[in-house]
Scaffold this motif. Structure first.
Motif, PDB file in Angstrom:
ATOM      1  N   ARG A 157      14.297  10.853  10.846  1.00  0.00           N
ATOM      2  CA  ARG A 157      14.736  12.200  11.346  1.00  0.00           C
ATOM      3  C   ARG A 157      15.821  12.562  10.772  1.00  0.00           C
ATOM      4  O   ARG A 157      16.769  12.978  11.441  1.00  0.00           O
ATOM      5  CB  ARG A 157      14.731  11.947  12.894  1.00  0.00           C
ATOM      6  N   PRO A 158      15.692  13.120   9.421  1.00  0.00           N
ATOM      7  CA  PRO A 158      16.975  13.606   8.896  1.00  0.00           C
ATOM      8  C   PRO A 158      17.629  14.840   9.433  1.00  0.00           C
ATOM      9  O   PRO A 158      18.698  15.208   9.214  1.00  0.00           O
ATOM     10  CB  PRO A 158      16.682  13.627   7.442  1.00  0.00           C
ATOM     11  N   ASP A 159      16.974  15.743  10.105  1.00  0.00           N
ATOM     12  CA  ASP A 159      17.105  16.970  10.628  1.00  0.00           C
ATOM     13  C   ASP A 159      17.865  16.906  12.321  1.00  0.00           C
ATOM     14  O   ASP A 159      18.002  17.797  12.863  1.00  0.00           O
ATOM     15  CB  ASP A 159      15.978  17.845  10.780  1.00  0.00           C
ATOM     16  N   GLY A 160      17.861  15.652  12.438  1.00  0.00           N
ATOM     17  CA  GLY A 160      18.708  15.316  13.911  1.00  0.00           C
ATOM     18  C   GLY A 160      17.765  14.882  15.070  1.00  0.00           C
ATOM     19  O   GLY A 160      16.631  14.578  14.789  1.00  0.00           O
ATOM     20  N   PRO A 161      18.555  14.517  15.954  1.00  0.00           N
ATOM     21  CA  PRO A 161      19.858  14.606  16.443  1.00  0.00           C
ATOM     22  C   PRO A 161      20.600  13.390  15.746  1.00  0.00           C
ATOM     23  O   PRO A 161      19.807  12.511  15.379  1.00  0.00           O
ATOM     24  CB  PRO A 161      19.931  14.403  17.728  1.00  0.00           C
TER      25      PRO A 161
END
Length: 183
Positions: A157-161
């Motif tokens: 999940r590189p886009d967060g959180p």
């Protein structure tokens, strides 16, 4: 070992209670029985130091040193008394001797008013203070690359959180503490 009778308060107990006048009396009594006790001379010197009787403390601690010249605590106390007497060179020499013997008293050097006279020699004091730290050697710095504040990004999940990891040293560099926080 420093009690006169079983169940009585020891000289060391009086020191722990910071009852310096009673501790002085107790250590003097011990010396009446055994003039060759480095412990009693050191205890007497410590009591006199905290009673602000520095010249007397110096004499007592010299007695302890003559009997046990490998004791880091005695060397440190001699540094402390010499600092209080504003004998800067002697205080720094005794701190170096203490460090040579493995003494770990850096925090006291930083906080004690007895060392006010040596704090203006920042280069020499910094060197000896480093040696007086309990975990000052290079073997204690092997994880320093990890110290800092880190943003932890999941590959899934590189886009967060994102998680946060805080890595710091504690207890004079003897402990590395990690605080990992997830969202």
């Amino acid at each position: 070992a420093d009690s006169a009778k079983p169940g009585s308060v020891s000289c060391a107990d009086l020191e722990k209670a910071a009852d310096w006048t009673s501790a002085e009396t107790c250590w003097r009594s011990r010396l009446e029985v055994d003039r060759d006790s480095a412990e009693a001379w050191r205890g007497l010197g410590t009591s006199l130091l905290f009673l602000d009787r520095y010249d007397e403390a110096l004499g007592a601690l010299d007695g302890a040193w003559r009997l046990d010249s490998e004791n880091a605590t005695t060397a440190f106390l001699l540094a402390r008394v010499n600092g209080a007497l504003e004998h800067k060179e002697a205080a720094l020499n005794w701190l170096e001797t203490c460090a040579d013997l493995g003494g770990v008293f850096a925090r006291v050097v930083d906080s004690s008013p007895h060392f006010a006279s040596v704090r203006d020699d920042s280069v020499r004091l910094a060197a000896v203070r480093q040696r007086l730290r309990p975990c000052g050697g290079p073997e204690y710095r092997q994880f320093d690359f990890w110290l800092g504040e880190w943003e932890v990004v999941s590959a899934a999940r590189p886009d967060g959180p994102h998680a946060h990891n805080s890595i710091q040293t504690r207890h004079d560099g003897c402990v590395v503490e990690e605080n990992y926080t997830t969202p």
